[in-house]
Design an enzyme around this catalytic site. Sequence first.
Site, PDB file in Angstrom:
ATOM      1  N   LYS A 188      -7.376  12.933  42.814  1.00 54.61           N
ATOM      2  CA  LYS A 188      -7.771  13.784  43.941  1.00 54.61           C
ATOM      3  C   LYS A 188      -8.636  13.003  44.927  1.00 54.61           C
ATOM      4  CE  LYS A 188      -8.440  17.579  46.353  1.00 54.61           C
ATOM      5  NZ  LYS A 188      -9.662  17.400  47.123  1.00 54.61           N
ATOM      6  N   GLU A 195      -5.981  11.099  52.969  1.00 56.69           N
ATOM      7  CA  GLU A 195      -6.191  12.154  53.971  1.00 56.69           C
ATOM      8  C   GLU A 195      -7.102  11.657  55.099  1.00 56.69           C
ATOM      9  OE1 GLU A 195      -8.921  16.095  53.793  1.00 56.69           O
ATOM     10  OE2 GLU A 195      -7.342  16.009  52.266  1.00 56.69           O
TER      11      GLU A 195
END
Length: 487
Positions: A188, A195
């Site tokens: 993550k 991102e």
Amino acid sequence: MEATDLSRIGLAGLAVMGQNLALNIAEKGFPISVYNRSANKVDDTVERAKEEGNLPLRGYHDPKDFVLSIQKPRAVILLVKAGTPVDQTIATLSNFMEPGDCIVDGGNEWYENTERRAKQVVEKGLLYLGMGVSGGEEGARYGPSLMPGGTREAYKYIEDVVTKVAAQVDDGPCVTYVGDGGAGNFVKMVHNGIEYGDMQLISEAYDVLKSVGGLSNEEIANTFAEWNKGELESFLVEITADIFAVKDELAEGELVDKILDKTGMKGTGKWTVQQAAELSIAAPTIAASLDSRFLSGLKEEREMTAKIFKEHGLADVLGSKTVDKKQLVDDVRKALYASKICSYAQGMNLLRAKSTEKSWDLKLGELARIWKGGCIIRAVFLDRIKKAYDRNPKLASLLVDPDFAKEMVERQAAWRRVVGFAISIGISTPGMSASLAYFDTYRRARLPANLVQAQRDYFGAHTYERIDQPGAYHTEWAKLARKLKAV
């Protein structure tokens, strides 16, 4: 309570993500108990559950009552702020849990904290998972991408729940058992690093279109909307088109122009860059995006600096040039796509390196698959990334996959035009520039690193290798230089 009255699962921590994930779980048919230290958030969640269809959700103000309301073996998801609040919540709830119960931390936690906690709770006979949750408020409510890591035994506790709660794509739910220990949190973290890179590259595309091409907000909105129909189709490109179309309710024009140019962050991007450095993995696109956020935070300094250089005749944008808007838009599209491939390649390389170090056996193709839906970086080309790793699980880099390599070659001329033109008029494109430099460095068989190594040997006797014969060599450079100068 009677066994038939017990909830299938529990969730503690009812901020935006926690509340929405709890409602998602309930809507999928799993009775859920919820708890929060602030009683009003419990009550708000219960009220929402009633309003959204009398969902099977029950709220508790007391931690003991909360734990005892869950069927054995219990599974409790935590969605509280990373760090000390997680430790405090575990301490509170574990007092009432029993051997065989399982704790699932769904926050953006540092992976080593997850591994530490897993060792601590095992002393009480508890199981532990660290589960990355991506998708924001909407994803949590209607289907996120989930990245659980820990023991397989612990994952079995929640597998039936998460496979229904996760976003659903053509080849299954956007969840998979990631790996042992803190693997889920690490994956993550890297997702968030990618991102960061994605968002920075999109912002640079916007800057070039506006500052170089003179496109209006309406034209930029239409451009991103059009891009979202092709190879750049993704959540971030889609919402970018939406953002440029939103009018300001408090003043004239579009809202985006009234937003302070100062980007916040929560730390996962920094962790990604730190880990890349620790593992000697080049991640310049992600690092450039982090540096850009640091510089954005210097708003007052930048305003002062702009005035100083303006007094010396250096404007914000160095002159104006006539450009073909249609050509520029097409070039920026190609530059954005090529840069994004570099960003994803860097993230995947980091995951592979950490997987090797920790013996996690991460399946990069499967990770690309679960990012196809629900999460912030979901994009149509993730399916092609999955297929690239399926074809060759040992792929050195996405850049050398035959399909992606062909696309990079086809786009590199436009990429160079965009970066070169931006530099010529003083528009910074750190992400695109770093991506292009990464591409050019990686594709060259020989680099000027031979000189750097010679310098290291000169001042530090670090030795060097030769290209024509094996072994380590050291040269007395200073002595030879003195002899040459004496001639």
